[in-house]
Design a protein around this motif. Structure first.
Motif, PDB file in Angstrom:
ATOM      1  N   GLY A  26       0.813  -1.207   0.000  1.00  0.00           N
ATOM      2  CA  GLY A  26       0.000   0.000   0.000  1.00  0.00           C
ATOM      3  C   GLY A  26       0.847   1.257   0.000  1.00  0.00           C
ATOM      4  N   LEU A  29       2.578   1.729  -3.420  1.00  0.00           N
ATOM      5  CA  LEU A  29       1.676   2.303  -4.414  1.00  0.00           C
ATOM      6  C   LEU A  29       1.392   3.775  -4.124  1.00  0.00           C
ATOM      7  N   PRO A 211      -4.444   7.558  -9.667  1.00  0.00           N
ATOM      8  CA  PRO A 211      -5.164   6.321  -9.325  1.00  0.00           C
ATOM      9  C   PRO A 211      -4.330   5.351  -8.489  1.00  0.00           C
ATOM     10  N   LEU A 212      -3.025   5.235  -8.796  1.00  0.00           N
ATOM     11  CA  LEU A 212      -2.166   4.381  -7.970  1.00  0.00           C
ATOM     12  C   LEU A 212      -2.081   4.915  -6.546  1.00  0.00           C
ATOM     13  N   LEU A 215      -5.322   4.186  -4.760  1.00  0.00           N
ATOM     14  CA  LEU A 215      -5.367   2.758  -4.418  1.00  0.00           C
ATOM     15  C   LEU A 215      -4.477   2.480  -3.225  1.00  0.00           C
ATOM     16  N   GLY A 216      -3.272   3.057  -3.231  1.00  0.00           N
ATOM     17  CA  GLY A 216      -2.363   2.862  -2.107  1.00  0.00           C
ATOM     18  C   GLY A 216      -2.942   3.399  -0.817  1.00  0.00           C
ATOM     19  N   GLY A 218      -6.097   3.658  -0.063  1.00  0.00           N
ATOM     20  CA  GLY A 218      -7.152   2.746   0.360  1.00  0.00           C
ATOM     21  C   GLY A 218      -6.606   1.500   1.030  1.00  0.00           C
ATOM     22  N   ILE A 219      -5.526   0.959   0.487  1.00  0.00           N
ATOM     23  CA  ILE A 219      -4.902  -0.221   1.091  1.00  0.00           C
ATOM     24  C   ILE A 219      -4.305   0.127   2.450  1.00  0.00           C
TER      25      ILE A 219
END
Length: 451
Positions: A26, A29, A211-212, A215-216, A218-219
């Motif tokens: 995470g 990213l 977007p990466l 996403l990171g 969120g993780i």
């Protein structure tokens, strides 16, 4: 503790350990999306490389230096030889309880994340070999001692002496606001002061893939539930309260950051949402077991607002914190740790009262002393480590590599390529601007084939 309860606790900490492990990719990213596409892989490698090295040192002597019996009963460092190699942790506990090997694995991930956080501040200009060397030295001289101060508690029978912040001082830090976030943030500041600014500091490259980064983020949020909730070390009401507080603070942090962005810049951004989330998570980490859900939202909102303003200070003060580690982790960590002194309630798992709940100034004084001690020790020792390494071997990559990007020069790889053999070959690119150009080129080739 009966067998069923011990099994339930073990299952929860196993799950929490898995959640915290997800924070490694995470973070890779999250950071990787924010840098130039020409340095994306290098940024991600700094996270994974640091994590791997931490794991090796943790097994050899790191766990012992943090959780071993304090040398000389001074509360400064655990005995690094007491659990050398961790072979003593292979046997199950004689009484039903949490397996020591699981606790060691859980705390290993804390150490790995802490070091990896620093890497975001030095993006685009630090030698990878120097980063790995810095990681090893910093762990031994900075993280292991401070983690012992904060995380190592005296045993109930007095046979094991822990760290001075957790026991002698009695400051509250549920999951690592001091040992993790303040420590990493102030160390990042010391390192970048030695390392210097990037060549394009006043006009840094845009994040190549938001977007990466989203996403990171969120993780990381998902993993943080294990980071904070697992620190209860039991599947009980305390863990549930901590998880609720963590989520509540996160929501408030996002809203506050976006509101401040809107007021200051006229728009709310995806990068702002991700940053507000992380700022709130940082601030609630030490306080998640000490406050009510409303208190958690206050901490999250203040962190989102204050950190949003704090990240712009680097341009005014002239320090090149590439991915805002100082502005988010240092500022957010200090804010969350100090706010415990105001917002702590005895109804929360930690069972202490802050100033606003009739507790007086005592707790605030303890929190302040813990913050100052970690700030001073980590900054001074980190600066000396960085200065010594810079004199001995040099920390920065050559200026040509810095301008062209680190991925190809350092790792021999590119993050992205566009291949279209049916159109007469491939276009390989390592620059975000080149991606658009490559796409236009391929479109042109296709049009020529059609005509």
């Amino acid at each position: 503790m009966d067998q069923a309860l011990a099994a339930a606790n073990t299952a929860w900490i196993l799950a929490a350990t898995g959640l915290v492990a997800l924070m490694v990719p995470g973070l890779a990213l999250f950071y990787g999306g924010m840098v130039s596409v020409r340095s994306t892989l290098n940024m991600m490698m700094m996270t994974f490389g640091a994590f791997a090295l931490v794991g090796v040192l943790w097994v050899l002597f790191g766990y012992s230096a943090v959780f071993g019996n304090s040398v000389g009963d001074a509360g400064l460092l655990g005995d690094p030889l007491e659990y050398l190699g961790l072979s003593q942790l292979l046997e199950a506990p004689s009484e039903p309880g949490l397996p020591p090997a699981l606790f060691a694995a859980f705390q290993m991930l804390f150490a790995g994340i802490t070091v990896a956080l620093i890497s975001g501040a030095v993006a685009d200009r630090l030698k990878f070999g120097a980063w790995m060397g810095f990681t090893a030295i910093w762990l031994v001289l900075v993280y292991f001692p401070i983690a012992h101060w904060v995380f190592a508690f005296d045993s109930s029978d007095g046979s094991v002496v822990g760290g001075w912040i957790a026991n002698t001082l009695g400051a509250v830090d549920f999951a690592g606001g001091t040992a993790v976030h303040i420590n990493a943030g102030i160390a990042a500041l010391a390192l970048i002061l030695v390392l210097g600014k990037r060549h394009n500091f006043t006009n840094p490259p845009r994040p190549h893939s938001l977007p990466l980064t989203m996403l990171g983020a969120g993780i990381l949020f998902f993993g943080w539930l294990g980071f904070n909730g697992g620190s209860a070390l039991a599947a009980n009401n305390n863990a549930s309260v901590v998880v609720l507080n963590t989520i509540a603070a996160s929501c408030a942090g996002i809203c506050a950051w976006l509101l401040v962005e809107r007021v200051r810049e006229g728009r709310s951004t995806t990068l702002g949402a991700a940053s507000g989330l992380i700022a709130a998570l940082v601030a609630i980490t030490p306080a998640c077991g000490a406050v009510s859900p409303v208190g958690a939202m206050i901490i999250g909102a203040l962190a989102g607002a204050v950190c949003c303003v704090a990240i712009s200070l680097k341009y005014k003060l002239g320090y090149d914190d590439a991915l805002d580690v100082v502005g988010i982790h240092l500022v957010g960590g200090v804010l969350g740790t100090l706010l415990i002194g105001f917002l702590a309630t005895e109804a929360a798992p930690n069972g202490v009262a802050g100033l606003f709940y009739g507790g007086g100034f005592g707790l605030l004084g303890k929190q302040t002393l813990a913050v100052v001690a970690v700030l001073a020790y980590s900054f001074i020792v980190t600066w000396l480590i960085a200065k010594g390494m810079d004199k001995a071997t040099g920390l920065r990559v050559h200026h040509d590599i810095e301008r062209e990007g680190l991925d190809v020069a350092v790792h021999g790889e590119s993050a992205y390529s566009i291949e279209a053999p049916e159109l007469g070959g491939a276009v390989v690119t390592t620059d975000a601007d080149d991606v658009s150009a490559a796409a236009e080129a391929l479109t042109g080739r296709a049009a020529q084939k059609v005509t």
